[in-house]
Structure formats: C-alpha cells, structure tokens
Design a protein around this motif. Structure first.
Motif, short mmCIF file in Angstrom:
data_model
loop_
_atom_site.label_atom_id
_atom_site.label_comp_id
_atom_site.label_asym_id
_atom_site.label_seq_id
_atom_site.Cartn_x
_atom_site.Cartn_y
_atom_site.Cartn_z
N LEU A 24 0.83 -1.21 0.00
CA LEU A 24 0.00 0.00 0.00
C LEU A 24 0.87 1.26 0.00
CD1 LEU A 24 -2.75 -1.12 2.53
CD2 LEU A 24 -3.06 -0.70 0.08
N VAL A 25 1.97 1.22 0.73
CA VAL A 25 2.89 2.36 0.75
C VAL A 25 3.53 2.54 -0.62
CG1 VAL A 25 4.99 3.32 1.78
CG2 VAL A 25 3.33 2.14 3.23
N LEU A 26 3.99 1.44 -1.21
CA LEU A 26 4.63 1.51 -2.52
C LEU A 26 3.69 2.02 -3.60
CD1 LEU A 26 6.69 -1.81 -2.49
CD2 LEU A 26 7.57 0.53 -2.26
N GLY B 255 -8.67 2.11 -0.26
CA GLY B 255 -8.84 0.67 -0.38
C GLY B 255 -9.63 0.35 -1.63
N SER B 256 -10.38 -0.71 -1.59
CA SER B 256 -11.15 -1.13 -2.76
C SER B 256 -12.47 -0.37 -2.89
CB SER B 256 -11.43 -2.63 -2.69
OG SER B 256 -12.09 -2.94 -1.48
N CYS C 260 -4.62 -4.13 11.04
CA CYS C 260 -4.91 -4.49 9.65
C CYS C 260 -3.80 -3.97 8.74
CB CYS C 260 -6.26 -3.91 9.22
SG CYS C 260 -6.29 -2.11 9.10
N LYS C 261 -3.85 -4.36 7.48
CA LYS C 261 -2.81 -3.94 6.52
C LYS C 261 -2.77 -2.43 6.36
CE LYS C 261 -5.68 -4.67 2.40
NZ LYS C 261 -5.80 -5.47 1.18
N HIS C 262 -3.89 -1.75 6.57
CA HIS C 262 -3.92 -0.30 6.44
C HIS C 262 -3.17 0.37 7.59
CE1 HIS C 262 -7.61 -2.00 4.54
NE2 HIS C 262 -7.04 -1.40 3.50
N MET D 5 2.04 2.74 9.63
CA MET D 5 3.27 2.67 10.41
C MET D 5 4.50 2.57 9.52
SD MET D 5 2.29 0.51 13.85
CE MET D 5 1.55 -0.91 13.05
N TYR D 6 4.42 1.81 8.42
CA TYR D 6 5.56 1.74 7.48
C TYR D 6 5.84 3.13 6.91
CZ TYR D 6 5.84 -3.40 7.35
OH TYR D 6 6.02 -4.73 7.67
N ALA D 7 4.80 3.84 6.52
CA ALA D 7 4.97 5.18 5.96
C ALA D 7 5.60 6.12 6.97
CB ALA D 7 3.64 5.73 5.46
N TYR D 8 5.16 6.03 8.21
CA TYR D 8 5.72 6.84 9.26
C TYR D 8 7.19 6.51 9.49
CZ TYR D 8 6.50 8.97 13.80
OH TYR D 8 7.03 9.71 14.83
#
Length: 92
Positions: free
Chosen positions: A25-27, A49-50, A80-82, A87-90
């Motif tokens: 999602l980040v990519l 999302g979808s 959840c993945k969101h 957190m990955y983006a942060y």
C-alpha cells in the motif's frame, strides 16, 4: 512516543501476508493526509482501499506497551494492513 521502524512494524504484523500487503500500500501511494499529533503519540491518515471512500486509519501510542490501532475497513486482523501501511509510511 516509541521509536517506530520497519522491524517494529514487522513484529506488530499479525502475519507475513499482512506485512507484505501493508508495504504494498505504501509503494502504491495509497496513503494520503498523513498527520502526527503534537505530542507524537498519534499518527493518522486516509488509505485508499477497494471502496469508493478511503479508510480512516490511526495508530495511538499514548500507552506504548498497548498501542491502539483503528481503521474503518472491515478487516478483523489487528493491526490491519492499512494500519501497518500507516506505520511503514511513518517509519520512512
């Protein structure tokens, strides 16, 4: 505020697929309006999302030993993945 890096997010993921999907999602630039509270304890954003409307996503670290993850998506996984994507983006 606790230090959030990619290894922290990997460890918080309920399974490897959720982590992979969160990174994806980040990519794919699915996060928008990423914000951090003044005290750094709350991060939040919108994640496309979808559905037609983006999900409202937040991660609350006021209690570092018991972070609270919230998302308006229908997933039963926590986080959840969101939330993982947030957190990955942060972390980046």
């Amino acid at each position: 505020m606790i230090a959030i890096d990619e290894s922290y997010v990997d460890a918080a993921a309920p399974n490897a697929d959720a982590a992979k999907n969160g990174r994806g999602l980040v990519l794919k630039n699915k996060l928008a309006k990423l914000r951090v509270s003044e005290d750094g304890a709350l991060i939040f954003a919108e994640c496309q999302g979808s559905g037609k409307e983006p999900y409202q996503v937040s991660c609350d670290f006021a209690r570092a030993d018991q972070p609270t993850h919230r998302c308006t998506c229908p997933s039963r996984q926590l986080p959840c993945k969101h939330c993982l994507a947030l957190m990955y983006a942060y972390a980046q």
